[in-house]
Design an enzyme around this catalytic site. Structure first.
Site, short mmCIF file in Angstrom:
data_model
loop_
_atom_site.label_atom_id
_atom_site.label_comp_id
_atom_site.label_asym_id
_atom_site.label_seq_id
_atom_site.Cartn_x
_atom_site.Cartn_y
_atom_site.Cartn_z
CB CYS A 248 21.88 -70.18 -16.71
SG CYS A 248 22.58 -71.32 -17.95
CB ALA A 249 23.98 -65.70 -13.21
CB ALA A 250 19.05 -63.73 -14.56
N GLY A 252 19.69 -64.40 -9.78
CA GLY A 252 20.88 -64.15 -8.97
C GLY A 252 20.90 -64.75 -7.59
CE LYS A 254 19.34 -72.56 -8.73
NZ LYS A 254 18.20 -71.67 -9.07
CD GLU A 276 20.38 -64.36 -17.93
OE1 GLU A 276 19.76 -64.45 -19.01
OE2 GLU A 276 20.47 -65.29 -17.10
CG ASP A 305 25.19 -67.95 -25.32
OD1 ASP A 305 25.27 -68.82 -24.43
OD2 ASP A 305 24.72 -68.18 -26.45
CB CYS A 445 12.99 -76.22 -11.28
SG CYS A 445 12.89 -75.11 -12.69
#
Length: 584
Positions: A248-250, A252, A254, A276, A305, A445
């Protein structure tokens, strides 16, 4: 007038994107309002939002004035009482009258809010609000407890530069502090602290604007919360290991952190595969990747996905590690705006004389909208678009805590956490299916057990984990900085969960609960009203991360699990569509 609508959009974006007012205003062109005026109004309204929201709620005008959003009411009320020139609209304007006709009621509630904070005059309250060390919370307490302040965390992008190079250039005129707390004093004085847990990470005085520096604009430094650096650092992809998937990259940060770690270890054969599924966020991811210089080592899978990836596909045969930071409640996020501005919004409450039917109806509709699953087709507010020059860490939208302990709000919160944790578990189990995978980091988070240790424990007890030999990454096995981090998982809650699963028995429940809790890493969100001092010491938002490692098996052990149909290879049944969380 566009000023108030644009300012309301800015406040909405600050809450949703966790971006700063400055970056939102000055990184975008085409405002109908003067940018300096817009910035001033948005900033002051955010600073006063705790007090003004209290007055608005007590007055009950949002239940009567249907054309007013909470953000609009906030900025208009600010100018009505706190601007020298008042509301910058003709007296006949609809927005002007919607607030001004309630001036007497609002003034009375504002006076009560001021007195509850122990201030004899408006000027005294203004001074208290302008002093970031004062407690101005809406609980009515005036105990002088210092509100937590937050440093600006800066990750040195080692794809393009080095820590020493930046200390010699961008931060050459900064004084050194041995603690995070030391960066929070001295007003506008330039201070920095070299972090002791995460390599190439600095804590900077919160009032310093780095977005205008050459290093920031060129991608040599990246603004990223310390806790947000934990997942990639804990995963710690090695010099001889294979590809890494960021599921779940966006936006970006991480992703580029992973690429930087691979570059530091001179692993030129491995790449980061960044997935993403959202189109707009995919564009942000691509921009961030380019800005950080990660085009060669990062493969961006736009509109992809992760749950639709086939773990047995040939292109993923070399994937040995996965980073999972899925949609979550965001309950650990602290507003970051010029050193810790948080936007408080009023809700549609009734007057003190009793609840009106209109106010009750409005509030009910608002709750329903917040609970509904977001639609991917929903248009994006143009105010929230952040260009390449202003890319900061954007976590998921915070899930607001219930405003009361009523059954309805508690049930709503529990339902939302259940939906989120169900999806998070499915994502984690899917990651466990990749045949060559040996390491996984899972993070949120969130401060809620249900999204954190609970997901970890349920994943460990799933068929896919047991058949493939996945276990928690123990504390003693973690990379040095994470091993030394003191705050760990909630052992009592882990043990309670395990005993309920075992029916109250099981001699090794305590030992297993301790192993899992010690393997989990937490960053606690400080509540300044409780007087906790952890934030000043550690400087992180509320966060959770855990690692998984795989014992036994090999590349050819895909067998029965990966090939199963029905429930996705030993994953829990879920008849609903995939939960998309609270994506921006």
């Amino acid at each position: 007038m566009s000023l108030y609508h644009e300012a309301a959009g800015i406040l909405q974006a600050v809450r949703r994107e966790q971006a700063s007012v400055k970056s939102l205003v000055f990184s975008k062109k085409g405002w109908k309002s003067d940018p300096k005026t817009l910035f001033a109004l948005s900033t002051e309204a955010a600073k006063w939002s705790d007090v003004l929201s209290e007055a608005l709620e007590k007055s009950g005008i949002l239940g009567v004035e249907k054309q007013l959003t909470p953000e609009l009411a906030l900025v208009l009320t600010h100018d009505l009482f706190l601007s020298k020139k008042g509301i910058a609209l003709p007296a006949s304007h609809g927005l002007y009258t919607s607030v001004s006709k309630h001036k007497v009621r609002l003034s009375a509630e504002l006076t009560k809010a001021r007195l509850r904070r122990g201030c004899a005059s408006l000027d005294q309250l203004r001074a208290k609000i302008d002093d970031p060390s004062s407690n101005i919370s809406a609980d009515g307490e005036s105990n002088g407890t210092a509100v937590a302040k937050y440093p600006r965390w800066v990750r040195i992008n080692t794809i393009k530069t080095s820590l020493q190079s930046q200390l010699d250039t961008t931060f050459a005129d900064y004084s050194r502090s041995s603690t995070v707390r030391g960066t929070l004093s001295g007003g506008n004085e330039k201070r920095l602290h070299i972090d002791k847990h995460i390599p190439n990470l600095l804590a900077i005085s919160p009032n310093i604007d780095l977005t205008t520096t050459k290093a920031y604009k060129s991608g040599q430094i990246i603004l990223q919360d310390k806790a947000s650096c934990f997942p990639a650092y804990l995963l710690n992809p090695g010099s001889s290991e294979g590809d890494v998937i960021d599921a779940c990259a966006a936006p970006g940060n991480k992703t580029t952190h992973l690429a930087a770690i691979l570059a530091e270890k001179d692993n030129q054969n491995a790449k980061v595969i960044a997935c993403e599924k959202n189109d707009l966020r995919s564009q942000t991811l691509a921009k961030m990747t380019k800005l950080a210089g990660g085009e060669k080592s990062i493969t961006v899978k736009a509109k992809q996905d992760f749950m639709r990836l086939d773990p047995s596909a040939k292109e993923f045969r070399n994937v040995t590690a996965l980073l999972l930071d899925p949609s979550c409640s965001g309950s650990g996020i602290v507003g970051r705006d010029g050193g810790g501005l948080t936007v408080h919004l009023p809700t549609s409450t009734s007057t003190d004389k009793g609840k009106s039917s209109s106010a009750t109806s409005s509030r009910g509709k608002k709750r329903k909208r917040q609970t509904d699953k977001p639609s991917p087709q929903q248009p994006t507010n143009p105010v929230t678009t952040i260009p390449t020059s202003a890319l900061e860490e954007q976590e998921e939208q915070p899930l607001e805590e219930p405003e009361s302990t009523s059954n309805s709000t508690t049930t709503t919160l529990q339902t939302r956490l259940t939906n989120l944790s169900t999806f998070q578990l499915r994502l984690l189990q899917h990651a466990m299916l990749f045949p060559s995978a040996r390491k996984i980091s899972y993070s949120t988070c969130s401060v809620h057990f249900q999204e954190n240790e609970n997901v970890v424990l349920r994943a460990l007890r799933s068929p896919v984990a047991r058949e493939r030999g996945w276990r928690v990454l123990r504390r003693e096995e973690q990379v040095d900085g994470m091993r030394r981090w003191g705050r760990r998982g909630w052992r009592g809650e882990c043990e309670r969960f395990l005993r309920e699963e075992e029916g109250g028995g099981g001699g090794n429940v305590g030992a297993l609960a301790e192993e899992v809790a010690e393997g989990c890493i937490r960053c606690e969100k400080e509540d300044g009203r409780r007087g906790e001092g952890t934030r000043d010491e550690e400087g992180t938002m509320g966060f959770f991360v855990a690692g998984f490692v795989r014992e036994g098996g090999g590349d050819d052990d895909r067998g029965s699990i990966a090939g199963r149909e029905g429930n996705g290879g030993g994953m829990e049944e879920d008849d609903d569509e995939e939960w998309e969380g609270f994506d921006d």
